[in-house]
Enzyme design. Sequence first.
Site, mmCIF file in Angstrom:
data_model
loop_
_atom_site.group_PDB
_atom_site.id
_atom_site.type_symbol
_atom_site.label_atom_id
_atom_site.label_comp_id
_atom_site.label_asym_id
_atom_site.label_seq_id
_atom_site.Cartn_x
_atom_site.Cartn_y
_atom_site.Cartn_z
ATOM 1 N NE ARG A 19 -46.164 120.364 -59.163
ATOM 2 C CZ ARG A 19 -47.473 120.591 -59.337
ATOM 3 N NH1 ARG A 19 -48.221 120.932 -58.308
ATOM 4 N NH2 ARG A 19 -48.033 120.471 -60.527
ATOM 5 C CE1 TYR A 41 -24.642 127.833 -46.527
ATOM 6 C CE2 TYR A 41 -26.960 127.918 -47.150
ATOM 7 C CZ TYR A 41 -25.631 127.672 -47.469
ATOM 8 O OH TYR A 41 -25.310 127.267 -48.738
ATOM 9 C CG ASP A 70 -31.701 126.145 -39.993
ATOM 10 O OD1 ASP A 70 -31.380 124.990 -39.690
ATOM 11 O OD2 ASP A 70 -31.415 126.668 -41.089
ATOM 12 C CE LYS A 107 -25.731 121.562 -44.836
ATOM 13 N NZ LYS A 107 -25.440 121.555 -46.232
HETATM 14 O O1 P1T Z 1 -27.775 123.308 -48.671
HETATM 15 P P1 P1T Z 1 -29.227 123.185 -48.287
HETATM 16 O O2 P1T Z 1 -29.680 121.774 -48.074
HETATM 17 O O3 P1T Z 1 -30.143 123.949 -49.182
HETATM 18 O O4 P1T Z 1 -29.355 123.822 -46.817
HETATM 19 C C1 P1T Z 1 -29.195 125.175 -46.553
HETATM 20 C C2 P1T Z 1 -28.832 125.393 -45.109
HETATM 21 C C3 P1T Z 1 -29.816 125.768 -44.210
HETATM 22 N N1 P1T Z 1 -29.555 125.954 -42.901
HETATM 23 C C4 P1T Z 1 -28.311 125.774 -42.412
HETATM 24 C C5 P1T Z 1 -28.059 126.006 -40.960
HETATM 25 C C6 P1T Z 1 -27.279 125.367 -43.263
HETATM 26 O O5 P1T Z 1 -26.060 125.179 -42.733
HETATM 27 C C7 P1T Z 1 -27.533 125.167 -44.645
HETATM 28 C C8 P1T Z 1 -26.459 124.775 -45.601
HETATM 29 N N2 P1T Z 1 -25.159 124.931 -45.120
HETATM 30 C C9 P1T Z 1 -24.012 124.605 -45.808
HETATM 31 C C10 P1T Z 1 -24.012 124.111 -47.058
HETATM 32 C C11 P1T Z 1 -22.756 124.848 -45.079
HETATM 33 O O6 P1T Z 1 -21.701 124.308 -45.459
HETATM 34 O O7 P1T Z 1 -22.815 125.565 -44.078
#
Ligand code: P1T
Length: 387
Positions: free
Chosen positions: A50, A102, A174, A199
């Site tokens: 961890r 998001y 972000d 992504k």
């Molecule tokens: O899904 P996760 O890995 O926890 O990421 C969250 C997140 C954070 N910041 C941005 C700009 C994002 O687009 C996302 C997640 N977005 C999607 C799942 C979507 O389809 O827009």
Amino acid sequence: MSNHGFATRAIHAGQAPDPSTGAIMTPIYQTSTYVQTSPGEFIQNYDYSRSANPTRTALEANIASLEGGKHGIAFASGVASLAACIHLLKTGDHVLLCDDVYGGTFRMFNNVFNQLGIEFSRVDMTNLDATRAAMTNKTKLVWLETPTNPTLKVIDIAAVAQIAHDGGALCVADNTFASPYLQNPLALGADIVSHSCTKYLGGHSDLVGGILVVKNRELADRLYYVQNAVGAVPAPMDCFLLLRSTKTLHVRMDRHCSNAETIADWLTQRSEIDRVIYPGLESHPQHNIAAKQMRGFGGMITMTLKGGLPASRKFLESLKIFSLAESLGGVESLVEHPAIMTHASVDADKRAALGIDDGLVRLSCGIEDGSDLIADLEQALDAAAKA
Ligand code: P1T
């Protein structure tokens, strides 16, 4: 490594052949703990996974290098990395958030951290005067996405970081939609860069992950503390998959961008569509800022179909190569309906104010043949027009 080009760093930064075998790929150190030679005497800085794991260490160094930062702090998801930033705050602190984010980011502030007394407000950060006016003496974080999800507003990172610093706050950017290949917020003054590694960094729709990157040692230590204390760490296998993925980030991003540019141009000619939003189009309200702070305009396109939900539903059901799914940034093209899918947790009045209506559709252009993607869009638009 810092004086090498992006592609060289993508392939080599943070990684060296395994000293015990010469394996060129960083192994998946699938271990929870590490033997000590005497209490508190570690063989190589590792005591418990961890706290740290060698596959994760390599990943953290790799992405830190791509962002032009010094320290990477990896998490089990994008939202876990965002939550770690909020754990820097205390009750009564205020976060200034850009208005279009998001849906899960908004939900975290609105439904989780708000209950703990962390206040937040939203502002359109393309309006710098409004952003400055929205700062309070309690503002500790200024939080932006650019391009934003899903309306692809482009926020001037250098200007907003300056506003944050003038008010004594940190600026978090972000960078998920751009990826480090197209944009490096730390170089523009942001203090923390955040990614959903799910992504473009992951790029193959086969993992969920997140990472923060910073330059400042003291800030990094506070975030490493949260990473270990709160514990939302990624598994070694996911770190390995991410390391494999970042090696091709530059190649994939070039194709995402060129496909999206061609598709955006093509969409602007179609009478079924009210509005095409793509930072690379001169019609985009912040096109000049995008051209200034990004090295390419990305793979995401948002558009509004005429005919509301019946038209958008038929369009989404008719696509054959674009898959109807949440997420973005994979090699395969995806499409989604923000109002029903990714941004359902944003209140309807806030969605309406941002233009996230029933005709709004978001495309994540993959790296297939651009002509096949256009043919797919064409047949689905034809089907929607008949709906
Ligand atoms: O899904 P996760 O890995 O926890 O990421 C969250 C997140 C954070 N910041 C941005 C700009 C994002 O687009 C996302 C997640 N977005 C999607 C799942 C979507 O389809 O827009």
